[in-house]
Structures are given as structure tokens and as C-alpha cells.
Design an enzyme around this catalytic site. Structure first.
Site, short mmCIF file in Angstrom:
data_model
loop_
_atom_site.label_atom_id
_atom_site.label_comp_id
_atom_site.label_asym_id
_atom_site.label_seq_id
_atom_site.Cartn_x
_atom_site.Cartn_y
_atom_site.Cartn_z
CB SER A 149 41.85 55.69 40.93
OG SER A 149 41.95 54.37 41.42
CE LYS A 187 39.52 52.19 40.16
NZ LYS A 187 40.89 51.70 40.24
#
Length: 229
Positions: A149, A187
Site C-alpha cells: 500500500s 501510512k
């Protein structure tokens, strides 16, 4: 009381530190002192350390610090070594040489972290060697990346994320976020009206949105290591 070899070794180490900022290797010390094996160097280093003339810097390779010098150890000119039974007194130590630029630091390796859906962050007891030049000040640890991701940020599955330990970060920084005290993910951090948004760097993934009390920042990305097979 220092022997001739101990006196010769501490002068050699100090000279190298002054010239290059890097302490000599055991092989270089063995050759400089004309010893037959590195075990002789180890014995001399241990004896100087016990007497408080040098110390080894923790978690670093090839890192010795001269704490004090023998009184007649003058750098910059060749000096005769004392006889084996000479008594050598200590003088005030010279300024500490700069830390070697090629230092290796062992940082804790705490399992795997998701760069996708959050997975459990595994606390481990292992460590991995990291070049000190990749790390800034502060406490650091490493995590193995799992998932894709964050590939648009150049972070790939199997990379090792080098993380500076902190509990705060600014919007737009890449962080290790612990969700509900049990799952961790890597993230981009974003805050909005009492919520924490964890943004991926891959168009195939959606942002993860949580109430702020559910998310704890445990560190922010400081660097990456990648193995090529």
C-alpha cells in the site's frame, strides 16, 4: 603501569583517530604492532580498557575512544616506547575524536508491519545492524514491511523500515500507527476534526479513518533498507 606494547597501541589508536576520525581495525593494529594474531590485540585492548585508558563505544563496530593518554605520549612525532617495566602516568585526555562515519549501530527489529490492512506488530528480541549515517538523533527501531500500500512512496514488501521512536508527528509524515492497541500499520498521517486518517500511497487502497482516541503514533519513518536477492 603500561607495557611497551600497550603504550605503542594506545599511541597508534590515538594517531589514527586524529588523522581520520576512524579507529583502526584489529588487523591494522596487529600489523602495526607486529603481532602474530588478533588475539594479542584483544588482550592489549582489554588491558587498556581495564586501566581506564580507552573504552569501546557500545553498538558500534570499529569504535574505540581514548579516554586518557600516557604522560609521554606526544602525537605528531615518533616517540620511543617505554621499557616493559616502565610506570606510565596519565594526563588529561585530549578532545574526543569525531565519531567514525562508517559506524554500524544495532537497532531492535520488532517483527513485521503492514503496508496494507493493519496486521499485528510483533515485538521481538532480535536486532539488525544499520549504518549510523542513515539515522539521526534519537531512539530508533526497525520493522519489516508487509504489503504494497506504500509502493508509490517507494516502500515495498520486504523492505525494512527504520523508525524514529516518537508519539507525535505532523500531517503528511509517514508514521507507524498503532490502532486499538493491537494492530500496527505504516501510512501517511492526516488529522481532521477529531479523526485520524491513515493514507496509503497506492491508488488501489482506500484511506483508513479512525476516531483519534483509537490511534497512537509509535514512530515516524527515518529511512529504508532493502535486500536484493
Amino acid at each position: 603501569m603500561l607495557t611497551a606494547k600497550q603504550h605503542e597501541l594506545i599511541r597508534f589508536i590515538q594517531q589514527r583517530l586524529e588523522e581520520t576520525g576512524i579507529s583502526p581495525s584489529f588487523e591494522e593494529m596487529k600489523e602495526a604492532l607486529d603481532l602474530k594474531s588478533k588475539s594479542g590485540v584483544h588482550r592489549l585492548i582489554s588491558a587498556l580498557e581495564e586501566r581506564g585508558f580507552i573504552r569501546r563505544l557500545p553498538n558500534r563496530a570499529r569504535a574505540l575512544e581514548v579516554v586518557k593518554l600516557p604522560e609521554n605520549a606526544v602525537m605528531g612525532a615518533a616517540q620511543p616506547a617505554p621499557a616493559n617495566d616502565s610506570v606510565v602516568s596519565a594526563i588529561t585526555p585530549k578532545p574526543v575524536a569525531p565519531a567514525p562515519a562508517n559506524d554500524i549501530i544495532d537497532v531492535p527489529l520488532h517483527g513485521r508491519i503492514a503496508a496494507g490492512a493493519p496486521i499485528e506488530a510483533i515485538e521481538g528480541q532480535s536486532s539488525m545492524p544499520v549504518p549510523a549515517a542513515l539515522l539521526g538523533p534519537g531512539e530508533h527501531y526497525a520493522l519489516e514491511v508487509s504489503g504494497d500500500s506504500m509502493i508509490e512512496a517507494g516502500i515495498f514488501d520486504g523492505d525494512f523500515a527504520l523508525v524514529k521512536r516518537t508519539d507525535s508527528a505532523r500531517d503528511g509524515e509517514i508514521v507507524v500507527a498503532l490502532v486499538d492497541n493491537e494492530e500496527a500499520t505504516l501510512k501517511y498521517l492526516r488529522k481532521d476534526a477529531g479523526r485520524v486518517i491513515l493514507d496509503p500511497a497506492n491508488g488501489s487502497y482506500e484511506p483508513q479513518v479512525y476516531d483519534s482516541h483509537r490511534v497512537q503514533v509509535q514512530g515516524k519513518l527515518a529511512g529504508l533498507l532493502r535486500r536484493y536477492h
